[in-house]
Write an enzyme that holds these catalytic residues in place. Structure first.
Site, PDB file in Angstrom:
ATOM      1  N   TYR A  91      25.217  38.206  81.122  1.00 24.94           N
ATOM      2  CA  TYR A  91      26.609  38.430  80.722  1.00 24.94           C
ATOM      3  C   TYR A  91      26.802  38.154  79.234  1.00 24.94           C
ATOM      4  CZ  TYR A  91      31.647  37.766  80.249  1.00 24.94           C
ATOM      5  OH  TYR A  91      32.949  37.851  79.814  1.00 24.94           O
ATOM      6  N   LYS A 144      28.190  40.811  76.449  1.00 25.41           N
ATOM      7  CA  LYS A 144      29.404  40.614  75.641  1.00 25.41           C
ATOM      8  C   LYS A 144      29.070  40.542  74.151  1.00 25.41           C
ATOM      9  CE  LYS A 144      33.009  40.543  76.663  1.00 25.41           C
ATOM     10  NZ  LYS A 144      33.991  41.624  76.972  1.00 25.41           N
ATOM     11  N   ARG A 189      45.012  47.953  84.225  1.00 20.40           N
ATOM     12  CA  ARG A 189      45.512  46.631  84.645  1.00 20.40           C
ATOM     13  C   ARG A 189      45.173  45.602  83.572  1.00 20.40           C
ATOM     14  NH1 ARG A 189      40.899  47.619  87.772  1.00 20.40           N
ATOM     15  NH2 ARG A 189      42.173  48.488  89.429  1.00 20.40           N
ATOM     16  N   GLY A 196      39.768  50.727  80.254  1.00 14.55           N
ATOM     17  CA  GLY A 196      40.143  49.694  81.212  1.00 14.55           C
ATOM     18  C   GLY A 196      41.610  49.338  81.152  1.00 14.55           C
ATOM     19  N   ALA A 197      42.463  50.315  80.893  1.00 13.50           N
ATOM     20  CA  ALA A 197      43.895  50.033  80.689  1.00 13.50           C
ATOM     21  C   ALA A 197      44.728  50.174  81.956  1.00 13.50           C
ATOM     22  CB  ALA A 197      44.458  50.948  79.604  1.00 13.50           C
ATOM     23  N   ASP A 251      34.670  57.369  83.293  1.00 20.25           N
ATOM     24  CA  ASP A 251      33.564  56.426  83.427  1.00 20.25           C
ATOM     25  C   ASP A 251      32.952  56.284  82.045  1.00 20.25           C
ATOM     26  OD1 ASP A 251      31.280  54.961  83.904  1.00 20.25           O
ATOM     27  OD2 ASP A 251      30.539  56.212  85.547  1.00 20.25           O
TER      28      ASP A 251
END
Length: 276
Positions: free
Chosen positions: A167, A171, A15, A12-13, A69
């Protein structure tokens, strides 16, 4: 100790927090593998693996943008192989990619449930499992390998679950990886830790949540600087921790945090979840 010549695989780099961590490491001359899905520009969510690569190079690092992915085993295995072919190994894994839906049980579609568990739990576990042989080799070479999960401290208090059970479970699944892998990998000399913000962080993803006042948030750079402190610590002794950004910075003598505010001078911030 710095990150010069180290190779970081960051999910996820493209942004936000992941990119901020990448650019902080790039200042030392690190190699950054950008493992993210976005390869084409999206007007609602700025930033691609290629724009991120350009920013990382500009910051002083080397970049390898790989459309990945993290829910898909073949995609992750291929990305890790390309990273090793390009840079000779992997020293640090940052499990940053995450999916969020702050919805109560009746409003949480199973498609959204599966996305959160696929990215947050499966993705973190899969990336860690796939990276482990490379981290072991890094340890054997004395290169101080780390896994850093961007996940909260574990708590069994009802109020952190009610309102968004799915969620929270997703996490906390990442944090359970921290707890278990820290113990499992300690004999190898691999540090495994979690890092979480005390306040809401101004990211493009957060701005898509209705009603959030970005002016009462901090910038991703606070997490980037905190992550840097973790990743440059001794992996043999710094492991199994659930760090909170401002507390960790204070432990290193950094107490003036105003530069991290979206609006300098802000005194009241939106608190993040999961911090008592």
């Amino acid at each position: 100790m710095n990150l010069n010549g180290k190779t970081l695989f960051i999910t996820g780099a493209s942004r936000g927090i992941g990119l901020a961590i990448a650019k902080r490491a790039a200042k030392d001359g690190a190699n950054i593998v950008i493992a993210a899905k976005t390869a084409e520009t999206n007007p609602k969510l700025p930033g691609t693996i290629y724009s991120a690569a350009a920013e990382i190079v500009e910051a002083g690092g080397r970049a390898l943008p790989l459309q990945t992915d993290i829910r898909d085993e073949a995609s992750v295995v291929a990305a890790m192989q390309q990273a090793v072919e390009e840079f000779g190994g992997i020293d640090i894994l940052v499990n940053n990619a995450s999916a969020i839906s702050l919805t109560p049980t009746p409003a949480t579609q199973m498609k959204r449930f599966d996305l959160m568990f696929g990215v947050n739990v499966r993705g973190t576990y899969l990336c860690t499992q796939t990276c482990l042989p490379h981290l072991i080799r890094s340890a054997q070479a004395g290169r101080n390998p780390h896994v850093l999960n961007m996940s909260p401290p574990l708590s069994m208090k009802t109020h952190w679950f009610q309102g968004h059970v799915a969620y929270t479970m997703a996490k906390y699944g990442m944090s359970e990886c921290t707890l278990g892998h820290a113990g499992e990998f300690k004999p190898h000399g691999i540090g495994v830790n979690s890092l979480w913000p005390r306040t809401a962080i101004a990211t493009a993803a957060l701005q898509m949540i209705p009603g959030v006042d970005i002016n009462k948030c901090r910038k991703p750079e606070i997490l980037a600087d905190a992550a840097y402190l973790v990743l440059t610590s001794d992996a043999k002794t710094t492991t199994g921790n659930f760090f909170i950004d401002d507390t960790l910075l204070a432990q290193h003598g950094i107490t003036d945090l105003d530069s991290y505010s979206v609006v300098p001078g802000t005194k009241e911030f939106i608190p993040d979840f999961f911090v008592d």
